[in-house]
Scaffold this motif. Structure first.
Motif, PDB file in Angstrom:
ATOM      1  N   GLY A  48       0.782  -1.235   0.000  1.00  0.00           N
ATOM      2  CA  GLY A  48       0.000   0.000   0.000  1.00  0.00           C
ATOM      3  C   GLY A  48       0.813   1.284   0.000  1.00  0.00           C
ATOM      4  N   GLY A  49       2.127   1.187   0.070  1.00  0.00           N
ATOM      5  CA  GLY A  49       2.943   2.395   0.001  1.00  0.00           C
ATOM      6  C   GLY A  49       3.353   2.943   1.356  1.00  0.00           C
ATOM      7  N   VAL A  50       2.697   2.478   2.434  1.00  0.00           N
ATOM      8  CA  VAL A  50       3.067   2.953   3.766  1.00  0.00           C
ATOM      9  C   VAL A  50       4.519   2.577   4.067  1.00  0.00           C
ATOM     10  CG1 VAL A  50       2.624   2.651   6.231  1.00  0.00           C
ATOM     11  CG2 VAL A  50       0.713   2.901   4.645  1.00  0.00           C
ATOM     12  N   GLU A  61       6.986   2.278   1.948  1.00  0.00           N
ATOM     13  CA  GLU A  61       7.912   3.188   1.264  1.00  0.00           C
ATOM     14  C   GLU A  61       7.966   4.546   1.956  1.00  0.00           C
ATOM     15  OE1 GLU A  61       7.157   3.179  -2.969  1.00  0.00           O
ATOM     16  OE2 GLU A  61       8.453   1.414  -3.164  1.00  0.00           O
ATOM     17  N   ARG A  62       6.839   4.993   2.447  1.00  0.00           N
ATOM     18  CA  ARG A  62       6.864   6.262   3.188  1.00  0.00           C
ATOM     19  C   ARG A  62       7.794   6.135   4.383  1.00  0.00           C
ATOM     20  NH1 ARG A  62       4.046  10.935   4.014  1.00  0.00           N
ATOM     21  NH2 ARG A  62       2.204  10.465   2.802  1.00  0.00           N
ATOM     22  N   PHE A  63       7.630   5.056   5.165  1.00  0.00           N
ATOM     23  CA  PHE A  63       8.479   4.869   6.342  1.00  0.00           C
ATOM     24  C   PHE A  63       9.956   4.774   5.932  1.00  0.00           C
ATOM     25  CE2 PHE A  63       4.870   2.664   8.901  1.00  0.00           C
ATOM     26  CZ  PHE A  63       4.317   3.906   9.166  1.00  0.00           C
TER      27      PHE A  63
END
Ligand SMILES: Nc1ncnc2c1ncn2[C@@H]1O[C@H](COP(=O)(O)OP(=O)(O)O)[C@@H](O)[C@H]1O
Ligand SMILES: [Mg+2]
Lengths: 259, 253
Positions: free
Chosen positions: B86-88, B90-92
């Motif tokens: 979900g991309g979370v 990559e954000r982290f």
């Protein structure tokens, strides 16, 4: 080296297996400016952004963000940047406010709740702050996503196709947000497939095509690249789209038919 | 840096504990299959199985506890997969967060969630007539073994959580783990098994772990099998941790 908060990319290469995506990208983004990276789907925009945000290792060349090399000083780079990826990276199960508090806590900000509330107000999200993100529309999600990226006021911001998939209304709202950022002195690298978006938001526009930057300049400079003969046919100013098509060497007439 | 790991792990742990509180069905679902097996085996097959003097629910519970964990860790893998796809994630990864904190947040959440499911299963077993002469120390020993076992399987679950391409790929890995107790002393004594099956049953980790917990519940001294059980748990934990960390390092650079 550019001014400390800028971005400098030299001869960047990247391949997935034997599929070469970046074949020597050179780009300089000056501090405090909005630079659009324009390219069609699959041009390698996300690949550039992932390398700059330390998510992906380049094969060759070098890239520095805020004066730090993305490979040898990745931790330093991470302290200077914020990434808004191509797909909204929000926690669906948490509420909007909880998402903001989470990021503020991870960035070790003194008053996470206060920062969250300020951003909720600024992004007009107060009304939905207590709802789970799973219930949000695409536009709301993107606004929250960008708000999360602003926590801690990182000097460099990457926005990867921030308006792709949004309805026109949400798109205008995101544009407004990005314009405000420019006022705050943030360096923004924004990727887009939308030519009018680059035209609307960016101080400079770089065109990524076939693994290289084939044009880079202000809108006025790019318009110079247009063959003067074309000007005779059109009554209004040529749009960036015309410039783009002229540069990448497509047959404008054929492309227009398919639209 | 160490303080960052602790701080960031704490923040991320509280985040995923909140996920669990918002979908308690994952804990219930984790407990439902083992409870169904408990009911089925105790009330339907139990009368046909001879385990000596002990009551069958007493005999069966340790194996059921292991099955509970084996099915519970599928949710750990699923929660990781959700973040990665979900991309979370990559954000982290693009933020200045201590690198191990992301995994530790999920791993500790897994331990909390599985222990909660285990408590539910034990309560049901007590209602079904499970009785133990275990003292505080024996209970603590059972808890210690279960935590070790949960950690080992959780680190194993991290691998598909990070690498799976689809939701099906995430949960598939746990089926063999749920099956393993069937070829062990968990349901029936190994003595009655055909020679090759018996050899396998007596040399795979479930049998010594189950026998050790059974002895602890029965208030009997734990012999050399207890050492083998702990050795299996620690060994599996170290191997799973090393593999998971290698997968993670490849993923983040
Ligand atoms: N992880 C990957 N493995 C293999 N190929 C990839 C991977 N990511 C992207 N690609 C390919 O690299 C090219 C560029 O992708 P991307 O950087 O996402 O382009 P853009 O963001 O401009 O649409 C595309 O052809 C895409 O299919
Ligand atoms: Mg892209």
């Amino acid at each position: 080296m550019t001014t400390p908060a800028g971005i400098e990319i030299v001869g960047l290469t990247k391949a997935y297996g034997d599929h070469a995506v970046l074949e020597g990208v050179d780009l300089v983004v000056s501090a405090g400016t909005i630079h659009a990276l324009l390219g069609s789907n699959g041009a390698g925009k996300t690949t550039v952004v992932k390398i700059l945000s330390t998510l992906l290792r380049p094969d060759g060349g070098s890239a520095a963000v805020a004066g730090h090399d993305v490979v040898t000083a990745a931790a330093r780079v991470r302290e200077s940047i914020s990434l808004t990826g191509q797909f909204a990276a929000v926690d669906e199960i948490l509420t909007g406010r909880e998402n903001l508090v989470l990021i503020a806590e991870l960035r070790r900000i003194a008053d996470p709740g206060g920062v969250a509330d300020a951003l909720l107000t600024r992004f007009d999200l107060t009304g939905v702050a207590g709802q789970r993100v799973a219930t949000y529309s695409g536009g709301l999600r993107r606004r929250l996503d960008i708000a999360m990226s602003l926590i801690g006021e990182p000097p460099v911001l990457f926005l990867d196709e921030p308006t792709t998939g949004l309805d026109p209304q949400s798109r205008l709202e995101v544009w407004k947000t990005v314009r405000e950022l420019a006022g705050h002195g943030t360096t923004v690298l924004l990727t887009t497939q939308y030519l009018d978006e680059a035209e609307q938001l960016a101080d400079r526009i770089a065109v990524l095509h076939d693994g290289r930057i084939i044009a880079d300049g202000t809108l006025a400079e790019l318009k110079q690249l247009l063959p003067p003969t074309t000007v005779e046919y059109v009554e209004k100013q040529p749009s960036l789209e015309d410039i783009f098509l002229a540069i990448v060497g497509h047959d404008g007439a054929a492309t227009k038919e398919t639209r | 840096m160490t303080t960052h790991v602790v701080h960031d792990t704490d923040v991320l742990l509280r985040r995923s504990l909140r996920h669990i509180l918002r979908s308690p069905d994952t804990i219930i679902t984790t407990a439902v299959t083992p409870i169904a097996m408990l009911l089925l085996f105790v009330y339907v097959f139990g009368s046909a199985i001879d385990v000596g003097s002990d009551s069958y629910v007493n005999y069966l519970l340790p194996g059921i506890l292991l099955i509970t964990v084996a099915s519970g860790i599928a949710y750990t893998a699923f929660r990781l997969f959700t973040d990665v796809s979900g991309g979370v994630f990559e954000r982290f990864q693009s933020m200045p967060i201590a690198r191990p904190a992301f995994l530790w947040g999920h791993v500790l959440t897994s331990v909390v969630a599985n222990l909660t499911s285990l408590v539910i299963v034990v309560i049901v077993a007590l209602l079904m007539g499970f009785r133990t002469g275990a003292g505080v120390l024996a209970w603590l020993a059972v808890l210690g073994i279960m935590v070790l076992f949960t950690l080992a399987l959780t680190w194993l679950a991290v691998i598909p959580g990070l690498t799976a391409k689809s939701v099906d790929g995430v949960s598939g890995f746990s089926y063999p783990l749920i099956f393993l107790p069937f070829v062990s002393s968990a349901f029936v004594p190994t003595e009655g098994m055909p020679a090759p099956v018996r050899w396998f049953a007596e040399h795979q980790p479930v049998t010594p772990i189950v026998n050790t917990i059974r002895d602890l519940f029965a208030g009997q001294p734990v012999g050399g099998e207890g050492v083998i059980a702990v050795a299996w748990c620690v060994g599996l934990l170290l191997v799973a941790y090393a593999l998971a960390m290698r997968t993670y390092r490849r993923k983040i650079t």
